[in-house]
Write an enzyme that holds these catalytic residues in place. Structure first.
Site, PDB file in Angstrom:
ATOM      1  N   ASP A 120      -2.995 -10.766  -2.057  1.00 34.01           N
ATOM      2  CA  ASP A 120      -3.499 -10.183  -0.806  1.00 34.01           C
ATOM      3  C   ASP A 120      -4.955  -9.752  -1.050  1.00 34.01           C
ATOM      4  O   ASP A 120      -5.304  -9.376  -2.172  1.00 34.01           O
ATOM      5  CB  ASP A 120      -2.640  -8.979  -0.427  1.00 34.01           C
ATOM      6  CG  ASP A 120      -2.977  -8.406   0.949  1.00 34.01           C
ATOM      7  OD1 ASP A 120      -2.247  -8.701   1.907  1.00 34.01           O
ATOM      8  OD2 ASP A 120      -3.981  -7.660   1.056  1.00 34.01           O
ATOM      9  N   HIS A 154       0.811  -1.230   0.000  1.00 33.12           N
ATOM     10  CA  HIS A 154       0.000   0.000   0.000  1.00 33.12           C
ATOM     11  C   HIS A 154       0.842   1.277   0.000  1.00 33.12           C
ATOM     12  O   HIS A 154       0.319   2.366  -0.216  1.00 33.12           O
ATOM     13  CB  HIS A 154      -0.919   0.047   1.233  1.00 33.12           C
ATOM     14  CG  HIS A 154      -1.971  -1.023   1.249  1.00 33.12           C
ATOM     15  ND1 HIS A 154      -2.834  -1.223   0.197  1.00 33.12           N
ATOM     16  CD2 HIS A 154      -2.288  -1.960   2.173  1.00 33.12           C
ATOM     17  CE1 HIS A 154      -3.646  -2.244   0.488  1.00 33.12           C
ATOM     18  NE2 HIS A 154      -3.327  -2.713   1.674  1.00 33.12           N
ATOM     19  N   HIS A 172      -6.420  -7.196  -0.231  1.00 27.62           N
ATOM     20  CA  HIS A 172      -6.525  -5.768  -0.543  1.00 27.62           C
ATOM     21  C   HIS A 172      -5.769  -5.446  -1.835  1.00 27.62           C
ATOM     22  O   HIS A 172      -4.766  -6.093  -2.136  1.00 27.62           O
ATOM     23  CB  HIS A 172      -5.952  -4.932   0.606  1.00 27.62           C
ATOM     24  CG  HIS A 172      -6.609  -5.197   1.919  1.00 27.62           C
ATOM     25  ND1 HIS A 172      -6.070  -6.055   2.860  1.00 27.62           N
ATOM     26  CD2 HIS A 172      -7.776  -4.740   2.434  1.00 27.62           C
ATOM     27  CE1 HIS A 172      -6.882  -6.111   3.910  1.00 27.62           C
ATOM     28  NE2 HIS A 172      -7.925  -5.325   3.679  1.00 27.62           N
ATOM     29  N   ASP A 185      -4.880 -12.679   3.853  1.00 30.73           N
ATOM     30  CA  ASP A 185      -6.078 -12.136   4.494  1.00 30.73           C
ATOM     31  C   ASP A 185      -7.367 -12.412   3.719  1.00 30.73           C
ATOM     32  O   ASP A 185      -8.435 -11.967   4.127  1.00 30.73           O
ATOM     33  CB  ASP A 185      -5.920 -10.625   4.791  1.00 30.73           C
ATOM     34  CG  ASP A 185      -5.157  -9.870   3.723  1.00 30.73           C
ATOM     35  OD1 ASP A 185      -4.895 -10.440   2.650  1.00 30.73           O
ATOM     36  OD2 ASP A 185      -4.823  -8.688   3.962  1.00 30.73           O
TER      37      ASP A 185
HETATM   38 ZN   LIG Z   1      -4.221  -7.068   2.931  1.00 22.57          ZN
END
Ligand SMILES: [Zn+2]
Length: 344
Positions: free
Chosen positions: A161, A124, A163, A248
């Site tokens: 991931d 990120h 995200h 996740d």
């Molecule tokens: Zn994540």
């Protein structure tokens, strides 16, 4: 070929307190690998510190000094979910360096493949901003380093991931040398990763986003690997594959609402390994991003190592989720992505 892992206790010095991304994550992984007797089958790759020059392949020098200063001044919150302690700068410098060390070990044929067990995570973080538990974008730094040091022309980054890796996408948005492919729950933090985000300029088409609806599990993930990720990576024909491995999307993870099992993660790792074996002499480097319930994280990382080692006996101590609802239909999503990316 040997399978390497990067680890160093310096990663525990990024002290986040009561935070889902905490030092216990790596401690749980290491102790699980030890208890399973897996460490003897793996080669330790000692991480080094990334240099300021290497970190500035992705981040502004002012931003790097800022992170260093926050650590010197005792740490603190950088945004609503990203926190630093006095040891965080050193940990972050070694996290980026750890992924560089893993990439060097693979490129120099000391090991066949490697998994960097590092924190803080990275995908990120943007050029000028810490976000989503991330300080430096480890995988973007390693990719830029590999392009330059080994004069590579094509690197594929696969990010599973849960995200979207907004920082990684941004780092290579106009770069045709790096294919960025991401599966992620959508809508979800950080809000980027729509199918229409495909890159710009010379990099048009080299960003492939697969935003999946909440409730997607093994079947849906394996479907998009089969229908989109495998053909798109084959077409790109990378010389090295890097993986943002976040766990996740596991069904027990409360930061998202996906239904992937440990078995599903192992199957994805197997497909990625198959791509690396078939396309780039097995050159494959995983790096840890998210994944928060300690038992699911440790079991998933162990399963990934088993796949890299070529072991077929994959344990899934947590089993399959109790799906109390109808799995989402992703056929029209797959069709739309295939249309955008000219896949048959
Ligand atoms: Zn994540």
């Amino acid at each position: 070929m040997k399978v390497g892992y990067v680890y160093d206790p310096i990663y525990l010095k990024h002290d986040t307190g009561q935070h889902p991304e905490n030092a216990q994550r790596l401690e749980a992984i290491i102790s699980h690998l030890e208890q399973a007797g897996l460490m003897q089958q793996l080669s330790l790759i000692k991480p080094r510190a990334a240099t300021i020059e290497e970190i500035s392949l992705v981040h502004g020098k002012q931003y790097i000094s800022y992170i260093q200063d926050v650590a010197k001044n005792g740490g603190g919150w950088l945004d609503v979910d990203t926190v630093m302690s006095p040891g965080s700068y050193d940990a972050a410098v070694y996290a980026a360096g750890g992924l560089i060390s893993a990439t060097e070990a693979v490129m120099d044929k000391e090991v066949g493949s490697a998994f960097a067990l590092v924190r803080p995570p990275g995908h990120h973080a943007t050029a000028t901003q810490a976000r989503g538990f991330c300080l430096f974008n480890n995988i973007a730094i390693a990719a830029k380093y590999a392009l330059s040091k080994y004069r590579l022309q094509r690197i594929a980054i696969i990010d599973f991931d849960v995200h979207h890796g907004n920082g990684t996408q941004e780092a290579f948005y106009d770069d045709p040398k790096v294919l960025y492919v991401s599966t992620h729950e959508f809508p979800l933090y950080p809000g980027t990763g729509r199918i229409e985000e495909t890159g710009s300029g010379d990099g048009k088409g080299a960003t492939v986003n697969i935003p999946l609806p909440a409730g997607s599990g093994d079947a849906e993930y394996l479907e998009v690997f089969d229908q989109i990720i495998v053909p798109v990576v084959r077409r790109f024909s990378p010389q090295l594959i890097l993986v943002s491995a976040g766990y996740d999307a596991h069904w027990s993870d409360s930061l998202a609402m996906m239904e992937v099992s440990v078995t599903g993660f192992a199957k994805m790792a197997g497909i990625i390994k198959g791509l690396a074996d078939g396309l780039c002499g097995g050159r494959l480097v995983f790096t840890l991003e998210g994944g928060y319930p300690l038992d699911a994280l440790a079991a998933s990382v162990k399963a990934t190592f088993e796949v890299l080692l070529g072991n077929t006996n994959i344990e899934d101590p947590l089993g399959q989720p109790q799906r109390g609802f109808k799995p989402p239909d992703i056929s029209s999503l797959i069709k739309a992505i295939k249309g955008i990316h000219n896949l048959p």
